[in-house]
Scaffold this motif. Structure first.
Motif, PDB file in Angstrom:
ATOM      1  N   THR A  64       0.801  -1.222   0.000  1.00  0.00           N
ATOM      2  CA  THR A  64       0.000   0.000   0.000  1.00  0.00           C
ATOM      3  C   THR A  64       0.833   1.271   0.000  1.00  0.00           C
ATOM      4  OG1 THR A  64      -0.092  -0.051   2.410  1.00  0.00           O
ATOM      5  CG2 THR A  64      -1.864  -1.153   1.212  1.00  0.00           C
ATOM      6  N   LYS A  65       2.171   1.118   0.136  1.00  0.00           N
ATOM      7  CA  LYS A  65       2.998   2.311   0.254  1.00  0.00           C
ATOM      8  C   LYS A  65       4.172   2.249  -0.687  1.00  0.00           C
ATOM      9  CE  LYS A  65       5.577   5.049   3.625  1.00  0.00           C
ATOM     10  NZ  LYS A  65       6.042   5.146   5.018  1.00  0.00           N
ATOM     11  N   LEU A  66       4.417   3.313  -1.433  1.00  0.00           N
ATOM     12  CA  LEU A  66       5.540   3.414  -2.343  1.00  0.00           C
ATOM     13  C   LEU A  66       6.477   4.497  -1.835  1.00  0.00           C
ATOM     14  CD1 LEU A  66       3.746   3.180  -5.773  1.00  0.00           C
ATOM     15  CD2 LEU A  66       5.193   1.483  -4.680  1.00  0.00           C
ATOM     16  N   PRO A  67       7.747   4.525  -2.297  1.00  0.00           N
ATOM     17  CA  PRO A  67       8.663   5.557  -1.832  1.00  0.00           C
ATOM     18  C   PRO A  67       8.134   6.943  -2.176  1.00  0.00           C
ATOM     19  CG  PRO A  67       9.528   4.469  -3.766  1.00  0.00           C
ATOM     20  CD  PRO A  67       8.364   3.666  -3.304  1.00  0.00           C
ATOM     21  N   GLN A  68       8.136   7.823  -1.212  1.00  0.00           N
ATOM     22  CA  GLN A  68       7.667   9.177  -1.389  1.00  0.00           C
ATOM     23  C   GLN A  68       8.845  10.136  -1.374  1.00  0.00           C
ATOM     24  OE1 GLN A  68       4.471   9.854  -2.006  1.00  0.00           O
ATOM     25  NE2 GLN A  68       4.074   7.660  -1.947  1.00  0.00           N
ATOM     26  N   PRO A  69       8.745  11.276  -2.024  1.00  0.00           N
ATOM     27  CA  PRO A  69       9.823  12.263  -1.976  1.00  0.00           C
ATOM     28  C   PRO A  69      10.026  12.764  -0.557  1.00  0.00           C
ATOM     29  CG  PRO A  69       7.866  13.173  -2.999  1.00  0.00           C
ATOM     30  CD  PRO A  69       7.606  11.716  -2.837  1.00  0.00           C
ATOM     31  N   GLY A 107      19.665  15.968 -10.530  1.00  0.00           N
ATOM     32  CA  GLY A 107      18.462  16.779 -10.659  1.00  0.00           C
ATOM     33  C   GLY A 107      17.619  16.703  -9.411  1.00  0.00           C
ATOM     34  N   GLU A 108      16.394  17.166  -9.528  1.00  0.00           N
ATOM     35  CA  GLU A 108      15.471  17.180  -8.409  1.00  0.00           C
ATOM     36  C   GLU A 108      14.678  15.873  -8.359  1.00  0.00           C
ATOM     37  OE1 GLU A 108      15.417  19.533  -6.174  1.00  0.00           O
ATOM     38  OE2 GLU A 108      17.021  20.583  -7.261  1.00  0.00           O
ATOM     39  N   PRO A 109      14.240  15.468  -7.164  1.00  0.00           N
ATOM     40  CA  PRO A 109      13.426  14.240  -7.057  1.00  0.00           C
ATOM     41  C   PRO A 109      12.135  14.359  -7.864  1.00  0.00           C
ATOM     42  CG  PRO A 109      14.215  14.968  -4.901  1.00  0.00           C
ATOM     43  CD  PRO A 109      14.506  16.084  -5.843  1.00  0.00           C
ATOM     44  N   GLU A 110      11.767  13.257  -8.498  1.00  0.00           N
ATOM     45  CA  GLU A 110      10.493  13.199  -9.208  1.00  0.00           C
ATOM     46  C   GLU A 110       9.376  12.926  -8.201  1.00  0.00           C
ATOM     47  OE1 GLU A 110      10.215  13.841 -12.369  1.00  0.00           O
ATOM     48  OE2 GLU A 110      12.385  13.967 -12.773  1.00  0.00           O
ATOM     49  N   GLY A 128       9.233   9.674  -6.224  1.00  0.00           N
ATOM     50  CA  GLY A 128      10.243   9.353  -5.220  1.00  0.00           C
ATOM     51  C   GLY A 128      11.589   8.977  -5.772  1.00  0.00           C
ATOM     52  N   PHE A 129      11.772   9.013  -7.080  1.00  0.00           N
ATOM     53  CA  PHE A 129      13.051   8.686  -7.701  1.00  0.00           C
ATOM     54  C   PHE A 129      13.757   9.979  -8.131  1.00  0.00           C
ATOM     55  CE2 PHE A 129      10.956   4.694  -7.799  1.00  0.00           C
ATOM     56  CZ  PHE A 129      11.959   3.742  -7.791  1.00  0.00           C
ATOM     57  N   ILE A 130      15.091   9.937  -8.092  1.00  0.00           N
ATOM     58  CA  ILE A 130      15.886  11.108  -8.402  1.00  0.00           C
ATOM     59  C   ILE A 130      16.965  10.730  -9.404  1.00  0.00           C
ATOM     60  CG2 ILE A 130      17.519  10.728  -6.500  1.00  0.00           C
ATOM     61  CD1 ILE A 130      17.542  13.794  -6.106  1.00  0.00           C
ATOM     62  N   PRO A 131      17.247  11.578 -10.405  1.00  0.00           N
ATOM     63  CA  PRO A 131      18.294  11.237 -11.383  1.00  0.00           C
ATOM     64  C   PRO A 131      19.678  11.286 -10.734  1.00  0.00           C
ATOM     65  CG  PRO A 131      17.440  13.450 -11.786  1.00  0.00           C
ATOM     66  CD  PRO A 131      16.557  12.852 -10.745  1.00  0.00           C
ATOM     67  N   ILE A 132      20.494  10.249 -10.996  1.00  0.00           N
ATOM     68  CA  ILE A 132      21.832  10.169 -10.406  1.00  0.00           C
ATOM     69  C   ILE A 132      22.837   9.698 -11.450  1.00  0.00           C
ATOM     70  CG2 ILE A 132      20.971   9.720  -8.087  1.00  0.00           C
ATOM     71  CD1 ILE A 132      22.524   6.830  -9.831  1.00  0.00           C
ATOM     72  N   LYS A 133      24.107   9.825 -11.095  1.00  0.00           N
ATOM     73  CA  LYS A 133      25.200   9.311 -11.912  1.00  0.00           C
ATOM     74  C   LYS A 133      26.116   8.483 -11.023  1.00  0.00           C
ATOM     75  CE  LYS A 133      29.136  10.780 -14.787  1.00  0.00           C
ATOM     76  NZ  LYS A 133      29.855  11.963 -15.345  1.00  0.00           N
ATOM     77  N   ILE A 134      26.442   7.264 -11.433  1.00  0.00           N
ATOM     78  CA  ILE A 134      27.316   6.387 -10.657  1.00  0.00           C
ATOM     79  C   ILE A 134      28.757   6.789 -10.911  1.00  0.00           C
ATOM     80  CG2 ILE A 134      28.069   4.001 -10.323  1.00  0.00           C
ATOM     81  CD1 ILE A 134      25.282   3.100 -11.114  1.00  0.00           C
ATOM     82  N   LEU A 135      29.532   6.941  -9.824  1.00  0.00           N
ATOM     83  CA  LEU A 135      30.887   7.473  -9.931  1.00  0.00           C
ATOM     84  C   LEU A 135      31.980   6.422  -9.816  1.00  0.00           C
ATOM     85  CD1 LEU A 135      30.431  10.675  -7.748  1.00  0.00           C
ATOM     86  CD2 LEU A 135      30.264  10.479 -10.232  1.00  0.00           C
ATOM     87  N   GLU A 136      31.645   5.176  -9.474  1.00  0.00           N
ATOM     88  CA  GLU A 136      32.691   4.171  -9.297  1.00  0.00           C
ATOM     89  C   GLU A 136      32.102   2.780  -9.468  1.00  0.00           C
ATOM     90  OE1 GLU A 136      34.085   4.783  -5.360  1.00  0.00           O
ATOM     91  OE2 GLU A 136      32.224   4.170  -4.387  1.00  0.00           O
ATOM     92  N   MET A 165      27.530   5.509 -15.450  1.00  0.00           N
ATOM     93  CA  MET A 165      26.172   5.188 -15.872  1.00  0.00           C
ATOM     94  C   MET A 165      25.193   6.116 -15.158  1.00  0.00           C
ATOM     95  SD  MET A 165      24.038   1.608 -15.604  1.00  0.00           S
ATOM     96  CE  MET A 165      23.286   2.001 -14.027  1.00  0.00           C
ATOM     97  N   THR A 166      24.217   6.617 -15.877  1.00  0.00           N
ATOM     98  CA  THR A 166      23.183   7.464 -15.289  1.00  0.00           C
ATOM     99  C   THR A 166      21.891   6.680 -15.185  1.00  0.00           C
ATOM    100  OG1 THR A 166      22.580   8.333 -17.464  1.00  0.00           O
ATOM    101  CG2 THR A 166      24.224   9.569 -16.201  1.00  0.00           C
ATOM    102  N   GLY A 167      21.028   7.135 -14.278  1.00  0.00           N
ATOM    103  CA  GLY A 167      19.756   6.461 -14.102  1.00  0.00           C
ATOM    104  C   GLY A 167      18.965   7.134 -13.001  1.00  0.00           C
ATOM    105  N   PHE A 168      18.062   6.377 -12.403  1.00  0.00           N
ATOM    106  CA  PHE A 168      17.165   6.918 -11.371  1.00  0.00           C
ATOM    107  C   PHE A 168      17.226   6.001 -10.160  1.00  0.00           C
ATOM    108  CE2 PHE A 168      15.763   8.393 -15.447  1.00  0.00           C
ATOM    109  CZ  PHE A 168      15.397   9.714 -15.233  1.00  0.00           C
TER     110      PHE A 168
END
Length: 361
Positions: A258-263, A330-333, A336-344, A350-353
């Motif tokens: 019943t619950k999903l990740p929220q910002p 960027g800003e959280p959608e 509840g997901f936010i755009p990120i870039k993996i550094l290692e 690789m970029t993603g959410f």
């Protein structure tokens, strides 16, 4: 392409990913390079489907009872049929065959009869003969007829399509009763003769006093080699399952039906910013494409674990196996997901959410 072929290919596209595809072939004569018909079979929505292709062998020498030279007169060579029709149908499938070492030696020889080397990905094969003799102790013998009779599966031995369909039914029969789902032998090992029974040498003349010791040594070799091979297969299987479990070790605690990740709340301290690096721990996940977020959330809501694992296997969801530094892009959608870039690590740059709940602030 006739209607039956179109229906068969449509069912092949609808089957489950990594489900079994059985292969069988008819030879025109006793030569390995004389395949004159090759067939595939699979199970989709509880029904068995199959397709076969006629092949023109390099010589018009036929001893087959069901295929004649006239039937294959206008057919393509095996290499052409394999490249243009067969190989593309084998993607996302676990291959299966009866006596796979003999079948793939025939496939290799028939392909190379056209002058080109046979190159095929080193996939895992489920061999019906090996599985049946391993898991059915009262089988009697491991001939194809005996196995099909034991499982009560009808088959026409002179028809490759019928044998392929019987083979896939046999694998399905075994999968329902025994833990053979993760079983598989690399094709390279099969081609090297891993499934061939040990060959005993003719005994040399010897003294009576040495006879019992030589016989003991002989039987020790006969039983030890299959035992060693079986141990290697079991060990490989458990290592494979362990690696799979590591890859799918996802922290589901942040979700419920019943619950999903929220910002993060607007007033939360230390909001995520672009000028800092953050850490995502082992088991956290990143979704490379924004379009995969909605199906992933839906699978979480319905607790469809098989769909989640399928998305992981298809790289639509990437699970981190080590603590990893990431950068916010960027800003959280609103989901509840936010755009990120993996550094290692293995996925550097690789970029993603990622869910904001998975990022250590």
């Amino acid at each position: 392409m006739d209607d039956n072929t179109q229906k068969a290919l449509k069912s092949l596209a609808m089957r489950k990913v990594n489900s079994t595809i059985a292969i069988a072939a008819d030879l025109a004569n006793d030569h390995l390079n004389s395949i004159c018909r090759i067939a595939l079979a699979w199970i989709c929505n509880g029904s068995v489907h199959g397709i076969s292709y006629l092949v023109k062998p390099p010589e018009d020498q036929f001893t087959s009872r069901k295929i004649t030279a006239d039937m294959v007169q206008d057919s393509q060579s095996f290499a052409t049929v394999w490249d243009e029709e067969i190989s593309m149908l084998l993607k996302d499938g676990v291959l299966s065959a009866y006596r796979s070492e003999y079948l793939f030696l025939s496939i290799k020889a028939s392909y190379e009869a056209g002058g080109r080397p046979f190159v095929f990905t080193d996939v895992y094969i489920r061999d019906l003969r090996f599985l049946a003799s391993t898991y059915i102790p009262d089988l009697g013998n491991d001939s194809f007829v005996s196995i099909m009779h034991y499982m009560k599966i009808p088959v026409d031995l002179d028809n490759a399509l019928s044998r392929a369909m019987a083979c896939v039914c046999g694998i399905d029969w075994l999968e329902k009763l025994y833990p053979v789902t993760g079983y598989g032998i690399p094709l390279s090992a099969i081609m090297a003769g891993a499934l061939q029974p040990p060959i005993s040498e003719s005994p040399k003349p010897q003294h009576e006093g040495q006879h019992k010791y030589e016989r003991l040594s002989y039987y020790t070799r006969i039983f030890f080699i299959p035992f060693l091979i079986l141990c290697l297969f079991v060990t490989s299987y458990y290592l494979y399952r362990y690696e799979q479990l590591k890859k799918t070790d996802i922290d589901f605690s942040a979700y419920s039906a019943t619950k999903l990740p929220q910002p993060e709340p607007a007033a939360a301290p230390a909001p995520l910013t672009r000028d800092r690096h953050y850490i995502m721990m082992r088991g956290a996940y990143v979704i490379p494409e924004e379009g995969a977020i909605a199906p992933f959330i839906e699978a979480m809501k319905s607790r469809d674990i098989e769909k989640i694992r399928a998305m992981i296997r298809a790289d639509k969801v990437v699970v981190l196996v080590n603590p990893t530094r990431v950068q916010i892009l960027g800003e959280p959608e609103k989901n509840g997901f936010i755009p990120i870039k993996i550094l290692e690590g293995d996925y550097t740059d690789m970029t993603g959410f990622a869910s904001t709940t998975m990022i250590n602030k």
